[in-house]
Design an enzyme around this catalytic site. Structure first.
Site, PDB file in Angstrom:
ATOM      1  N   GLU A  28      -0.181 -15.097  -3.754  1.00 27.67           N
ATOM      2  CA  GLU A  28       1.082 -15.674  -4.223  1.00 27.67           C
ATOM      3  C   GLU A  28       1.363 -17.040  -3.586  1.00 27.67           C
ATOM      4  O   GLU A  28       1.816 -17.960  -4.266  1.00 27.67           O
ATOM      5  CB  GLU A  28       2.246 -14.710  -3.950  1.00 27.67           C
ATOM      6  CG  GLU A  28       2.213 -13.443  -4.802  1.00 27.67           C
ATOM      7  CD  GLU A  28       1.274 -12.375  -4.252  1.00 27.67           C
ATOM      8  OE1 GLU A  28       0.744 -12.549  -3.136  1.00 27.67           O
ATOM      9  OE2 GLU A  28       1.059 -11.357  -4.933  1.00 27.67           O
ATOM     10  N   HIS A  49       9.006  -3.283  -5.759  1.00 26.08           N
ATOM     11  CA  HIS A  49       8.837  -3.328  -7.211  1.00 26.08           C
ATOM     12  C   HIS A  49      10.175  -3.196  -7.926  1.00 26.08           C
ATOM     13  O   HIS A  49      10.216  -3.074  -9.143  1.00 26.08           O
ATOM     14  CB  HIS A  49       7.917  -2.199  -7.688  1.00 26.08           C
ATOM     15  CG  HIS A  49       6.539  -2.273  -7.139  1.00 26.08           C
ATOM     16  ND1 HIS A  49       6.248  -2.073  -5.818  1.00 26.08           N
ATOM     17  CD2 HIS A  49       5.357  -2.544  -7.743  1.00 26.08           C
ATOM     18  CE1 HIS A  49       4.954  -2.200  -5.629  1.00 26.08           C
ATOM     19  NE2 HIS A  49       4.379  -2.479  -6.777  1.00 26.08           N
TER      20      HIS A  49
END
Lengths: 359, 324
Positions: free
Chosen positions: B60, B129
């Site tokens: 990322e 999540h």
């Protein structure tokens, strides 16, 4: 050679002299010590870096410059040798210790000094300062206050060149400390898997602030880490201008021709402390003295005068030219208008009419 | 008019943005061949090629850092962060580079980056999540932050964010990806950084964004059955905040409740409460109340309904507001 660049923000026209073109003979790079013109300009560049930083050191000591600064005195050959291997439209990403990269890449000394003095005439209108100079006209995408910050940015700029099919190369400077950051791993891996035209240049000056590479790495050389990314890794004497330039020229050539990235480790040493507050408690006087003996500028001067390429007068002239240029830069920069705190908000975001800028 | 799910509206918006501007490049994990975990980029690599829809490794910080370099050299990168919690490895790049480079270079280096983040809970996922990290970004000078709640906004706001010259963190309500609505693909959209009244009412002003807009509308419907009239504002933009429609509403109702999934402490609601208290002080009949997540690590999926603000919690806050 001159290039005219329009700054869309201020709409000012900036005329920039490009300081370097890589010396080439019969398609092969020419060593700085084998060509009198290149030797002279390289020497002048190294002296400009040193004189610039000596002036900065002095201005700070006298309270005439604010903030902090990181000096690269003793490391002049790595910046000069790498930038000498780049072409006009290539780019670099720089570090917190970035004055040398900026000068070697052809920055205007007055605008640079003005930036450090927080003047409107500075490269970032005095808002970037020593640690955040960006000189887009010479392809300097910016110094960076985050260690390792420039590495993925260099990969991205190189990805842009590759996507557009341009044969441009990015050289990314960073120190030994950055090679322990996650950004180093991610940036080098991305550049390797996408065969990006990047030359990663680690200026290994032995210390991340106070922490020795002896303790921060489990391998003796940063260049060994290249194997993990499937790219060539090479360690050179970072105080030998010819050696740095030869390694950089080969890596730049490979990158430009689709051969992907290279990791160059230039072993060098900073004579001064990490920043202005450093008391040098982590290294010995003997060690510093030993490295001062290996002065990259003096080494090059000795080499080219002993070979007869340059005379003692040539060498003195290069040094004097640099001294004079820095004196002028300090004087002219000081005459500039101070940055206005009332304008601090004006570039937080882009004006709407800059949407279609392509660079 | 087309009937689109919110996910398909984003996909259609991305396609349109890529057709309109060859400088738009998509990057992210599993967005190419797979079309993304939520299929938001479905079919785009097939049609636009691997050079414009780039499958990246799991990196990322590397993805966002690379997007910075692409932006410096003339591209408009659109980065997909696979799940909200995965943005944290990239947080350094977003805060230290993306947000600051325009100001640092006094505009010489543009940063037209869009960072898409599916956010919030309600899909039976877990910690990392199901989170709502919008306040971290709204707090950071140099970033703009928006959150969409419905398919029409998804279609238009994504295109507007990509065309915008500043970095935009674009929050997508992942549990609403499958909600359907009519989208007028030819209508002129409202400005990107504007809030909107989505249900008129007189008694209490209810503010929400992203997934909570639907919850707020359901609450307004339930309240109507009990004889209470709630006005619902979809904030849409979190930074900059557009509080003009909110203030206009609160001056009429005298009561204000802010709803979000993120933890209440130092969330967007805190900033909004402070501002509304200041600007509408003499109109308020009750303090601005907040309904948000609890100060706990996001719970396991079996317990997430206990965590997420729902109809009852919103209506309970409305009751409290009316009780002052």
């Amino acid at each position: 050679m001159q290039t005219v660049v329009t700054n869309v923000q201020t709409r000012e026209f900036v005329i920039t002299a490009i300081a370097h073109q890589p010396p080439v003979q019969d398609g092969r790079p020419v060593a700085p010590s084998s060509d009198p013109t290149t030797a002279r300009t390289s020497l002048a560049t190294m002296w400009k870096i040193r004189r610039f930083e000596e002036a900065v050191d002095d201005l700070f000591a006298r309270g005439l410059m604010h903030g902090t600064m990181h000096l690269s005195i003793g490391q002049e050959a790595s910046a000069t040798g790498v930038c000498l291997a780049l072409r006009e439209r290539d780019a670099i990403t720089s570090t917190h210790r970035g004055h040398g990269h900026c000068i070697a890449q052809g920055a205007d000394l007055t605008r640079m000094m003005a930036e450090l003095l927080a003047k409107e005439s500075g490269y970032c209108r005095g808002r970037g300062g020593s640690m955040h100079i960006a000189d887009v006209a010479t392809g300097n995408l910016g110094a960076n206050g985050i260690v390792g910050g420039g590495i993925p940015i260099a990969a991205g700029a190189a990805l842009a060149y590759k996507m557009r099919g341009e044969d441009r190369v990015v050289a990314s400077f960073f120190g030994d400390g950055a090679t322990n950051e996650g950004a180093f791993h991610e940036g080098l891996n991305l550049a390797a898997i996408w065969d990006l035209p990047v030359v990663f240049v680690c200026e290994n000056n032995k210390y991340g602030m106070s922490f020795s590479t002896e303790f921060s790495m489990a391998v003796p050389h940063v260049a060994e880490r290249a194997a993990a990314y499937g790219m060539p890794g090479v360690t050179v004497d970072g105080n030998d201008l010819d050696a740095v330039h030869a390694a950089a020229a080969e890596a730049v050539d490979r990158a430009r021709n689709g051969g992907g990235p290279t990791l160059i480790e230039a072993e060098t040493y900073r004579w001064k402390g990490h920043s202005k507050s450093d008391k040098n408690l982590y290294r010995t006087r003997e060690e510093i003295a030993e490295w001062r003996e290996r002065d990259p500028i003096l080494a090059f001067e000795t080499k080219v005068t002993e070979s007869g390429l340059l005379t003692a007068q040539d060498v003195a002239a290069a040094r004097d030219e640099a001294t004079e240029a820095i004196k002028n830069a300090v004087r002219e920069a000081n005459a500039g208008v101070d940055a206005d705190p009332g304008d601090l908000l004006d570039a937080v975001f882009a004006p709407l009419d800059t949407q279609d800028v392509t660079r | 008019m087309s009937t689109l799910t919110l996910g398909k509206a984003l996909n259609t918006g991305l396609r349109k943005a890529m057709e309109d501007d060859p400088k738009v490049v998509l990057m992210g994990e599993d967005i190419g061949k797979l079309g993304g975990v939520f299929r938001i980029t479905d079919g785009l690599q097939k049609d636009f090629g691997e050079a414009r829809v780039v499958d990246t490794p799991l990196a990322e910080a590397g993805i966002v850092g690379t997007a910075v370099g692409l932006a410096m050299r003339g591209y408009k990168p659109v980065v997909e962060i696979q799940f909200d919690g995965f943005v944290f490895p990239a947080y350094n790049q977003i805060v230290t580079q993306v947000a600051k480079i325009h100001a640092r270079s006094r505009g010489k280096l543009p940063m037209p980056i869009t960072i898409r983040i599916p956010f919030g809970g309600g899909i039976g996922a877990v910690e990392h999540h199901s989170e709502s990290p919008e306040a971290y970004f709204a707090h950071t000078t140099g970033l703009k932050v928006v959150a969409v709640s419905n398919p029409a906004d998804a279609y238009w706001m994504l295109q507007q964010a990509i065309a915008h010259p500043d970095p935009v963190v674009f929050f997508e309500p992942k549990r609403r990806y499958w909600d359907k609505a009519e989208v007028d693909l030819d209508a002129a959209p409202p400005p990107l950084f504007s809030s909107r009244v989505v249900r008129a009412g007189d008694d209490v002003t209810l503010l929400a964004y992203g997934p909570m807009v639907k919850t707020a509308l359901q609450a307004a419907e339930a309240a109507e059955a009990e004889g209470r009239s709630l006005e619902v504002v979809d904030l849409r933009t979190l930074s900059p905040l557009d509080l003009a429609p909110v203030e206009e509403s609160v001056r009429r109702t005298g009561r204000c409740v802010v709803v979000h999934e993120a933890q209440t402490t130092l969330g967007l609601g805190a900033e909004i409460a402070a501002r509304v208290s200041e600007s509408c002080f003499h109109s308020l009949e009750a303090p601005v109340l907040r309904v948000g997540g609890y100060d706990v690590t996001y719970p396991p999926s079996k317990l997430e309904e206990e965590y997420l603000p729902d109809l009852d919690r919103v209506l309970e806050a409305v009751d409290r507001s009316m009780g002052f």
